[in-house]
Design an enzyme around this catalytic site. Structure first.
Site, PDB file in Angstrom:
ATOM      1  CG  ASN A  69      -0.469   3.468 -25.765  1.00  0.00           C
ATOM      2  OD1 ASN A  69      -0.802   3.559 -27.022  1.00  0.00           O
ATOM      3  ND2 ASN A  69       0.872   3.936 -25.262  1.00  0.00           N
ATOM      4  CG  LEU A  70      -4.079   3.815 -19.715  1.00  0.00           C
ATOM      5  CD1 LEU A  70      -4.175   4.124 -18.288  1.00  0.00           C
ATOM      6  CD2 LEU A  70      -5.136   2.820 -20.287  1.00  0.00           C
ATOM      7  CG  HIS A  71      -6.113   6.999 -26.179  1.00  0.00           C
ATOM      8  ND1 HIS A  71      -7.309   7.043 -25.984  1.00  0.00           N
ATOM      9  CD2 HIS A  71      -5.750   5.865 -26.611  1.00  0.00           C
ATOM     10  CE1 HIS A  71      -7.892   6.085 -26.584  1.00  0.00           C
ATOM     11  NE2 HIS A  71      -7.145   5.257 -27.187  1.00  0.00           N
ATOM     12  CB  ALA A  72      -8.278  11.909 -24.249  1.00  0.00           C
ATOM     13  N   GLY A  73      -9.579   8.677 -24.555  1.00  0.00           N
ATOM     14  CA  GLY A  73     -10.511   7.999 -24.547  1.00  0.00           C
ATOM     15  C   GLY A  73     -10.635   6.938 -23.699  1.00  0.00           C
ATOM     16  CG  HIS A  74      -7.753   3.975 -22.779  1.00  0.00           C
ATOM     17  ND1 HIS A  74      -6.736   4.248 -23.598  1.00  0.00           N
ATOM     18  CD2 HIS A  74      -8.146   2.504 -23.201  1.00  0.00           C
ATOM     19  CE1 HIS A  74      -6.526   3.325 -24.557  1.00  0.00           C
ATOM     20  NE2 HIS A  74      -7.367   2.207 -24.077  1.00  0.00           N
ATOM     21  CD  GLN A  76     -13.767  -4.333 -27.383  1.00  0.00           C
ATOM     22  OE1 GLN A  76     -12.759  -5.168 -27.654  1.00  0.00           O
ATOM     23  NE2 GLN A  76     -13.608  -3.523 -26.634  1.00  0.00           N
ATOM     24  CB  SER A 131      -3.200   2.127 -28.323  1.00  0.00           C
ATOM     25  OG  SER A 131      -3.863   2.520 -27.074  1.00  0.00           O
TER      26      SER A 131
END
Ligand code: AMP
Length: 282
Positions: free
Chosen positions: A32-37, A153, A186
């Site tokens: 669920n890739l977004h601009a962070g990824h 993490q 996400s």
């Protein structure tokens, strides 16, 4: 881009690169890739000859009451994004491949796994450490890129790599936010329109606490409690709001200069986490 769904296929694909000793940068994700990824992947591309991205919604890091089933899975769109970014390999294994029935080994980073997010999510960080360790062994990257968004993490992975002598550099990348400061996640897709506006308050509360520390307010317990009260008043159910030392996440003392404030809070059905890291002026 190579698309690997099995461990055997992954090994075959990596074989050529290993033969030529090509460096590999690895970006583990749950998709669920977004601009962070995307930021992580772009940075990974500058760090090694090859970039491997994994997409695996890891059952081991979800508790009984967590959102494993409804976690957004958007593989087709994710693949398009990765193609456009010119990633070299997408690893999308099955849970059976990663956790065969005979598996008995868990990687656990005491004590950090049981603090902060680990309190409300027992077993979560054992799931994270185990999957990341497995992926590191399968992919053997030179460098692995993680978001500071999940600060606990990131710290836990650094400790694991140190303790297990894994020859992998761990790089933390700054949190990507929307124009209102909300950290991209996400899980933001679970928020209603009103909740999305409310959610901005989490980062505002972190920023406010940071300003207090920078302007020499010394009562950290009071700063934490005020933040919790403000979040509650705004409709959140806060889990924790803690001022920590950024290197090991121990509670910060007045002499500490490198600080991270960590928080997690529920808003309706959504659990949000965020943090702010900074150096105290001397
Ligand atoms: P996830 O798919 O949520 O497991 O995240 C995969 C990686 O992306 C982790 O290293 C996260 O810390 C990182 N990440 C998630 N959201 C952001 C964000 N808003 N900015 C930067 N990195 C992020």
């Amino acid at each position: 881009m190579i698309y690997s769904t099995s461990i055997q296929n992954l090994h075959d694909s990596l074989h050529e690169w290993r033969k030529h000793q090509e460096s590999i940068a690895f970006v583990p994700t749950m998709g669920n890739l977004h601009a962070g990824h995307i930021e992580l992947i772009k940075i990974a591309k500058t760090k090694a000859k090859r970039v491997v991205v994994s997409i695996f919604v890891n059952p081991l890091q979800f508790g009984e009451h967590d959102d494993f089933t409804r976690y957004p899975r958007t593989l087709e769109e994710d693949s398009r994004i990765l193609e456009a970014l010119d990633a070299d390999l997408l690893f999308h294994p099955t849970a059976q491949d990663i956790y065969p029935e005979k598996a008995q080994t868990i990687v656990s980073v005491h004590n950090l796994a049981n603090q902060y997010c680990g309190v409300a999510r027992p077993g979560h960080f054992d799931g994270v450490a185990t999957i990341v360790c497995k992926l590191f062994n399968l992919i053997t990257p030179t460098i692995a890129v993680f978001g500071c968004k999940d600060f606990q993490q990131l710290t836990l992975i650094k400790i694991m790599v140190r303790d297990l002598h894994l020859p992998i550099e761990i790089l933390g990348v700054k949190t990507i936010r929307d124009t209102h400061g909300l950290a991209l996640s996400s899980r933001n897709s679970y928020l209603t329109e009103d909740e999305t506006k409310q959610a901005r308050l989490l980062y505002q509360t972190l920023t406010h606490a940071k300003e207090k520390i920078i302007t020499h307010h010394t009562d950290f317990t009071k700063i934490e409690q005020t933040a919790i009260d403000n979040l509650k008043a705004a409709g959140f159910t806060p889990e924790y709001f803690k001022i920590c030392r950024s290197n090991d996440l121990e509670p910060a003392q007045l002499i500490d200069n490198e600080i991270v404030i960590l928080t997690a809070a529920r808003l309706g059905k959504t659990r949000l986490i965020d943090n702010i890291a900074f150096s105290k002026p001397v």
